[in-house]
Write an enzyme that holds these catalytic residues in place. Structure first.
Site, PDB file in Angstrom:
ATOM      1  N   GLU A 269       0.835  -1.200   0.000  1.00 41.68           N
ATOM      2  CA  GLU A 269       0.000   0.000   0.000  1.00 41.68           C
ATOM      3  C   GLU A 269       0.870   1.249   0.000  1.00 41.68           C
ATOM      4  OE1 GLU A 269      -3.716  -1.859   2.625  1.00 41.68           O
ATOM      5  OE2 GLU A 269      -2.493  -0.207   3.421  1.00 41.68           O
TER       6      GLU A 269
ATOM      7  N   THR B 104       6.035  38.822   1.425  1.00 44.03           N
ATOM      8  CA  THR B 104       6.302  38.239   0.107  1.00 44.03           C
ATOM      9  C   THR B 104       5.624  36.892  -0.042  1.00 44.03           C
ATOM     10  OG1 THR B 104       8.443  39.389  -0.030  1.00 44.03           O
ATOM     11  CG2 THR B 104       8.116  37.485  -1.472  1.00 44.03           C
TER      12      THR B 104
ATOM     13  N   GLY C 198       4.142  45.328   6.497  1.00 39.43           N
ATOM     14  CA  GLY C 198       4.544  44.605   7.694  1.00 39.43           C
ATOM     15  C   GLY C 198       6.045  44.653   7.893  1.00 39.43           C
TER      16      GLY C 198
ATOM     17  N   GLY D 126       6.302  37.859   6.524  1.00 39.45           N
ATOM     18  CA  GLY D 126       5.612  37.033   5.536  1.00 39.45           C
ATOM     19  C   GLY D 126       4.897  37.794   4.440  1.00 39.45           C
TER      20      GLY D 126
ATOM     21  N   GLY E  49      10.498  39.952   7.555  1.00 41.73           N
ATOM     22  CA  GLY E  49      10.368  38.558   7.943  1.00 41.73           C
ATOM     23  C   GLY E  49       8.980  38.132   8.355  1.00 41.73           C
TER      24      GLY E  49
END
Length: 550
Positions: free
Chosen positions: A89, A225, A218, A223, A221
């Site tokens: 499996e 992007t 913001g 976030g 680092g």
């Protein structure tokens, strides 16, 4: 109802989740409880009621159940590898993951994930036994599937005193399964968690006819992007635009020689599908501007720090119905650009922070046994910053507990350059007034400024209130409404102290004294003249011990 022999019925995805488990190990406890929880949420699960030893050949029905499922969940227990049917499996599951992108969420139930990856522990005996009974190439295929499954992100359920309860794990697993089935965050699922709501908000903005320019704002680092990339991939796969492009690192590339000119040509060539060259600062060609006005474009301009950059890229000339996302650390820049909507990227919640950290530190959703306490220490230190969580997690992956303890002591004294290099970009863009206020807040005010400290700064610097407002716009301090004061992220505060420490090895030659021991030593050794130059540091240090509200 269609006949079972119908070819269209065979191709129809009958199951959403396939559970692979060894019945004797988990049928009557964990697996049955997980099955019930999934079914109670309306999820169609394939669960082999018999789960007999079928050998390594899978029946057509079982093969179809695996192939048709969107998610497979192998539950690795201590004797999983002794079952030929389980290995068959798993081999088929990994084949489906490679060929059709099936999602695989492993659960390591009272077994060490490293033992799965390396076929060690009880698994070694099982594979040695199979080698005596089966062809070597077949066993090697099983082992390869075992290795790859052990490297996937999943859950390690240790069952120790400090581990979560099994019902808590099951609740979390069900949540993740539902997220995966709904297709949320497919692009960033391994990079960031807790982002779905923010993606949804941006997509709703894009869907509004009157919204053309969207700002994402913001700290470094946090976030921005990653969020913009996730939205971009959602949009280009579903919305209809004449052209689209993600323009990366605008700030950094603009500093290079002919930087903005290269960015102009890069963007225009992609949107207008040709080799475009602009020799002037702004787009002067009537033909190019007319072509842009006839183009319904979707563009992301990432990391913008100046209005001039957007104007030179010709965004104002994009056609009717165009959508432009601009990411920046500076809210004032986005205001100057004239964004229709501004979205502030918020930090992660504690449970999401822990999950993101664990994905990099352990390659699974939760800490392994014996690392819960240290994991929480790093998560708290990173203070909801995704970049810090990923950098710390990646640096600690595969290391012993002693190294973790040493690393924790190290990061509290010496900054991690992978993080502070990113954060310092914002500091480097400050003027002298803003730098002085930032360093005072970081080094002397304990990272927060209330009414009293604002008045003190106003005594020291002309235009202090304006300088503080600029620090807010640049995400170097934030307004803590619940405390009615300005606060600084812990990582930024440590960065400020590190900047001052690097001014000189001798504390007497630094612009500020941050550590009480240094304050004592300076006063002990200084002459009276130096004492006068340093006394303000002590005043600020002592004042910091009182609550601003007093």
């Amino acid at each position: 109802m269609a006949s079972s022999s119908s070819s269209s019925a065979l191709l129809q995805p009958k199951y959403q989740v396939f559970l692979s488990f060894r019945g004797e190990d988990t049928r009557h406890n964990f697996t049955s409880h997980l099955l019930e929880a999934l079914k109670n949420r309306g999820i169609n699960v394939f669960f082999d009621e018999e789960k007999l030893e079928k050998g390594e050949e899978l029946s057509q029905a079982l093969m179809h159940a695996i192939t048709a499922s969107k998610i497979s969940i192998p539950i690795f227990s201590k004797d999983y590898a002794s079952s030929k049917s389980c290995l068959a499996e798993l081999s088929q599951i990994i084949d489906c993951m490679r060929s059709q992108g099936q999602i695989v969420l492993p659960i390591f139930y009272h077994v060490d994930p490293s033992n799965v990856r390396h076929h060690s522990g009880s698994f070694r005996e099982s594979f040695d036994q199979h080698l005596m009974e089966k062809p070597k190439d077949q066993v090697e295929r099983w082992k390869a599937a075992f290795t790859q499954a052990g490297q996937l992100i999943g859950w390690h359920i240790d069952g120790g005193n400090f581990d979560r309860s099994e019902p808590e794990y099951i609740d979390k697993i069900v949540v993740v399964v539902i997220e995966k089935l709904s297709g949320k965050s497919t692009f960033v699922s391994e990079e960031l968690v807790g982002i779905d709501d923010q993606i949804h908000k941006i997509l709703l903005m894009i869907d509004q006819d009157h919204i053309r320019l969207i700002g994402i704002w913001g700290m470094g680092g946090i976030g921005k992007t990653t969020l913009a990339e996730a939205v971009y991939n959602e949009v280009v796969s579903g919305f209809k635009f004449d052209a689209h492009y993600f323009l990366q690192d605008v700030r950094e590339k603009s500093l290079e020689r002919y930087g903005m000119q290269s960015l102009q040509n890069e963007l225009l060539s992609k949107l207008l599908r040709g080799d475009i060259h602009i020799d002037t600062r702004f787009i002067g060609s009537t033909l190019i501007r007319d072509r842009l006005r006839n183009t319904r474009a979707f563009v992301v301009c990432d990391d913008v720090n100046d209005l001039d950059q957007i104007q030179r890229l010709g965004v104002q000339d994009f056609g009717l119905g165009s959508k432009i996302i601009i990411t920046s650390r500076d809210r004032q820049v986005l205001k100057n650009i004239g964004v229709n909507e501004l979205h502030e990227v918020v930090g992660l919640k504690l449970d999401h922070s822990l999950e993101l950290f664990c994905k990099f530190a352990f390659k699974q959703y939760n800490p392994i046994a014996g690392f819960w306490d240290l994991s929480m220490e790093f998560v708290k230190y990173a203070q909801d910053n995704p970049l810090a969580l990923k950098v710390f997690g990646a640096a600690l992956y595969g290391k012993e507990r002693g190294n973790w303890e040493s690393a924790l002591r190290k990061v509290k004294k010496y900054p991690e350059q992978g993080i502070f290099g990113c954060l310092k970009i914002s500091f480097d863009g400050l003027d002298d007034l803003e730098r002085n206020i930032f360093l005072d807040i970081a080094c002397l005010f304990g990272g927060y400024v209330g009414d009293l400290k604002t008045k003190i700064l106003a005594c020291w610097y002309e235009g202090a209130e304006y300088g503080i407002s600029n620090l807010v716009d640049k995400c170097l301090v934030y307004i803590a409404d619940e405390l009615d004061c300005y606060r600084m992220h812990d990582l930024l505060q440590q960065m400020g102290k590190n900047i001052v420490d690097r001014e000189s090895e001798d504390p007497r030659k630094r612009s500020r004294i941050c550590i009480p021991e240094d304050v004592y030593n300076v006063f002990k050794k200084n002459t009276f003249g130096d004492f006068l130059l340093q006394i303000w540091s002590l005043i600020f240090k002592m004042e910091n011990s009182y609550d601003d509200s007093v």
